[in-house]
Every structure is written in C-alpha cells, then in structure tokens.
Design an enzyme around this catalytic site. Structure first.
Site, PDB file in Angstrom:
ATOM      1  N   SER A 178       0.757  -1.159  -0.001  1.00 58.55           N
ATOM      2  CA  SER A 178      -0.118  -0.010  -0.027  1.00 58.55           C
ATOM      3  C   SER A 178       0.979   1.146  -0.126  1.00 58.55           C
ATOM      4  CB  SER A 178      -0.867  -0.036   1.211  1.00 58.55           C
ATOM      5  OG  SER A 178      -1.882   1.070   1.172  1.00 58.55           O
ATOM      6  N   ASP A 274      -8.440  -3.212  -6.924  1.00 53.92           N
ATOM      7  CA  ASP A 274      -7.835  -3.244  -5.484  1.00 53.92           C
ATOM      8  C   ASP A 274      -8.962  -2.409  -4.563  1.00 53.92           C
ATOM      9  OD1 ASP A 274      -5.056  -2.553  -4.089  1.00 53.92           O
ATOM     10  OD2 ASP A 274      -6.575  -1.149  -3.490  1.00 53.92           O
ATOM     11  N   HIS A 346      -6.574  -5.908  -0.893  1.00 55.07           N
ATOM     12  CA  HIS A 346      -5.637  -4.942  -0.840  1.00 55.07           C
ATOM     13  C   HIS A 346      -4.331  -5.299  -0.215  1.00 55.07           C
ATOM     14  CE1 HIS A 346      -3.882  -0.801  -0.830  1.00 55.07           C
ATOM     15  NE2 HIS A 346      -3.945  -0.535   0.319  1.00 55.07           N
TER      16      HIS A 346
END
Ligand SMILES: *[C@@H]1O[C@H](CO)[C@@H](O)[C@H](O)[C@H]1NC(C)=O
Ligand SMILES: *[C@@H]1O[C@H](CO)[C@@H](O)[C@H](O)[C@H]1NC(C)=O
Ligand SMILES: *[C@@H]1O[C@H](CO)[C@@H](O)[C@H](O)[C@H]1NC(C)=O
Ligand SMILES: *[C@@H]1O[C@H](CO)[C@@H](O)[C@H](O)[C@H]1NC(C)=O
Length: 395
Positions: A178, A274, A346
């Site tokens: 991330s 995502d 994610h």
C-alpha cells in the site's frame, strides 16, 4: 511389552507435535528493534518517538540475501488528521503503540510457506510517518509536536541495516504494501544505489500502484489528497526529480508518472480491483453525494449492474495506466514484471493465503510467490494479467 512400545511411540509423536507447534509459534514471532539513536538525528515518527523495524536473520544460502519490506497504512494530509494518527492503536503514527507483526507469507522463515525467500534476511520497516517515508520538515510546531520526517526514518533504518550486512548483499528486494508499496517505487533507484554494483537488486511494490483516474463524479478528488500530503510533509525534495521537474509534485506520488524513469527492475503486484482504490480513488465519499456506493464498496456482491459496469471501466483504465506507466520497457520482462489479478483486496504478499495458497488469487495456476521468485532470478517472463475474471472476485 508391545503395549509399552506403543506408549513410548505415542510419547515420541506427542513430543514431536508439541515441538512443531512451539516452532511454528516461535518462527512467526520476530522482535521489534527501536532505533533510539535516530532521535538525535531527528529521524522520528509523527509524535517524535523512535523509528522501529522487525528483523529476522537469514540462514543457509540466504545469509547474504535481503528482503526489505516497507509497511503500509495510508497517509495523513493535515495537522488535524495527523493528530488523530498519533493515537492510532496500530502504531502508524507512533512506535510507542506498535504491535509486532507475525512473519507470514513473504516473511515466513518456513520453506513450505515461502519457497523463494524463507532463508533470506527479512525485515519489516515499521511505518509511522504518514507520508510513505517521504517527509522532511525541520520545524516542529510546539502546539502539535508533529514531526514530518519520514525520509529521515527510511534513511536511518537503511543505514542500520547496511551495517548489519545489507552492504554486502548478493541479492536484495525492496518491497512494501500500500503506502509502503508506493514508497518501494519512490525509493527503488535510491535503494539500488546504496548496494554493491554487482548485487542483484529489484523492487516489488504490493498494492502500491495507485492510479490517476477520474472518480465517479468525473473529478480527481484523490489527486487533491496526494497534493495535500506532499505539501504538508514537504515531500517534493524526496520525490524523483525526473518527475518533479516536469509535473506538479502532487502528481509525482502516482507510480504511472514515476515508473518510466526508474532504472532498477520493478515487479508490480496489484489487483485491478484493489479495494482501497475502489473505495478511495474511484468512489470516494466526496464523489458519492447520494451515498449510493457504500453497500457496494463494503461487499462487491451488493453492487448493482451499473456499478459493475463502472468497476469494469475502472479495471480497463487501471490496465491502460499500467501500460503507460511501464513505458517502453513493457516488453522487457527482466526489467518490468507484473501480477495483476482481480481480487477485491488490498496487499497480498504478507497474507499466507494470497501469497502461496488460494486458487482464486493465482494466475496461470501460479501463486504470486512462484511468479515473483521466477522473475527475481530471471527464470521466466512474468507479465500476468487476469483476463479470465473481468469482474471483481472475492479472494
Ligand atoms: C491523543 O492522546 C493524547 C494522550 O492520551 C490526548 O491528550 C490527545 O487529546 C489525543 N489526541 C486526539 C486527536 O485524539
Ligand atoms: C499473530 O499470531 C498470534 C498467534 O497465532 C495471534 O494470536 C495474533 O493475533 C497474530 N497477530 C497478528 C497481528 O496477526
Ligand atoms: C458478501 O456477501 C455475500 C452474499 O451475501 C457473502 O456470501 C460474503 O461472505 C460477503 N463477503 C464479505 C467479504 O463480507
Ligand atoms: C513460464 O511460464 C509459462 C506461463 O506461466 C509456463 O507455461 C512455462 O512453463 C514457464 N516456463 C518455465 C521455464 O518455467
């Protein structure tokens, strides 16, 4: 007599199982290291606490190989939001509140769970600056005591690891998830430059390929968010100059504008659906004035047919952006690899199920773990995009 033998056998088995259980527990458990000496250099978390990392030493053939992972956790873009961050119980603003991460998936020290990297030195750089480790503001407002010093943290941790043997690495991988995946892209060439020229160095951002696309209101709300982060943390000085010399600094937080100029090999792991990007880039609250997306964002099985159509367009845009971001090196798979599945999720590398197990997250029947290590060692071409599942998948 036969009874006694089987009793002994049973004991042996029980002991073995007990040992295995103990070992399983112990090997996931990696202590935190706090760099207290970094405080004097002003390399500190948002609240002024020392930076931290978790380090599990390599062994066997992995002793001189290093996997450095930058933890993610989002960003804070204003004094107000950074003040909230400082108290977040997951420690993303303060090392005083950090909890240890279990070393699973790409961090696992067990061959069966992590065949490519289990015996490497494995490090998680703990995230606590709110800006993908890019900030560097000298001044500290005494009213808030907020420190925007992420870039100094990155350098402080890296310097300590270099002394611990990273400076002699034969192979090294910079990864991140991330906002940490974004950092792995932003710092890829700088990381490479710190290591011996003869070593094999590559970068693998996981869920860090945030795309610059219009949201459901036809605007770019997320760009404003990125711009505020870059301004608050004075990140511009630490973004690649190949981008900042041409574009607004806020845009230089987008991988698609940075990657074409990165010289080090990069492998992108991302879902074309995502979940963070769907929730915050495609359909952020600010763009959804009638609140018609909450249910769909929460669980994709709640999405209406028109919403699914918008999601599919997002996927197409995502893939287009990926191609432009790859630049001319798209066909050179030694330099650019990718694993783009359709999971509504994610970050996939630290999760054992996505990393090696789950059929739903595999492509060409290959797990992320296999494709990434084949690419790292240049055993196979690796630009995989899921074309079978054009709708978001639960995995
Ligand atoms: C954070 O925690 C401190 C100490 O408990 C408290 O004084 C402060 O008001 C909190 N800040 C926010 C924004 O909640
Ligand atoms: C780590 O593993 C332990 C034991 O299996 C578990 O109780 C704990 O919740 C895990 N921690 C995290 C952060 O996943
Ligand atoms: C989404 O909803 C479906 C159908 O109600 C359910 O089976 C599934 O478990 C839900 N998924 C999540 C992630 O909550
Ligand atoms: C390379 O990958 C392709 C596609 O996944 C596969 O069919 C092929 O067998 C692989 N080749 C080697 C040498 O592993």
């Amino acid at each position: 007599m036969p009874k006694l033998v089987s009793f002994t056998r049973l004991c042996q088995w029980l002991c073995l199982i007990l040992l295995m259980l103990l070992k399983t527990k112990c090997s996931d458990d990696v202590e935190m290291t706090f760099i207290r000496s970094a405080i004097t250099k002003g390399a500190v978390c948002l609240d002024g606490s020392p930076p931290a990392y978790q380090f599990d030493k390599g062994f066997g053939e992995g002793v001189d190989k290093w996997l450095i992972h930058i933890q993610g956790g989002g960003w804070c873009e204003s004094t107000k939001s950074c003040l909230v961050w400082v108290n977040k119980t997951n420690g993303v603003g303060s090392s005083t509140l950090m909890q240890k991460f279990n070393f699973t998936g790409v961090f696992s020290s067990k061959q069966e769970f992590n065949p490519g990297f289990y015996n490497w030195n494995r490090v998680i750089m703990r995230y606590c600056d709110g800006a993908s480790f890019t900030g560097d503001v000298e001044k500290v407002d005494p009213a808030t005591n907020l420190h925007y010093r992420g870039a100094r943290i990155f350098n402080a941790i890296l310097d300590e690891l270099l002394v611990k043997g990273l400076n002699k690495a034969s192979s090294a991988l910079l990864t991140g998830c991330s906002s940490g995946g974004l950092a792995a892209i932003l710092y890829c060439d700088k990381f490479r430059a710190k290591l011996p020229a003869i070593s094999r160095v590559k970068c693998v951002p996981d869920a860090g390929y945030f795309v610059h696309v219009k949201d459901i209101s036809g605007k770019y709300h997320f760009e404003k968010f990125f711009t505020k982060i870059v301004k608050l943390h004075n990140s511009e000085i630490n973004l690649p100059s190949s981008c900042t010399s041409k574009m607004k600094p806020g845009l230089c937080f987008y991988p698609q504008f940075i990657l074409p100029n990165i010289k080090t090999p990069v492998f992108i792991i991302n879902s074309a659906y995502d979940s963070y990007q769907v929730q915050n880039i495609l359909a952020p609250e600010k763009a959804d004035s009638h609140d018609s997306w909450s249910a769909c964002k929460l669980n994709i099985s709640n999405c209406s047919p028109p919403q699914l159509k918008i999601l599919q367009d997002f996927r197409s845009d995502f893939i287009k952006t990926l191609r432009s971001g790859m630049g001319r090196s798209i066909r050179n798979s030694a330099s650019r690899g990718m694993f783009i599945n359709s999971c509504y999720s994610h970050c996939q590398t630290g999760n054992q199920i996505n990393w090696l197990g789950d059929a739903a997250s595999k492509l060409d029947n290959k797990a992320i773990a296999e494709v990434v290590s084949d690419w790292f060692y240049e055993r196979n071409t690796s630009q995989l995009i899921d074309r079978q599942h054009v709708l978001p998948q639960q995995c």
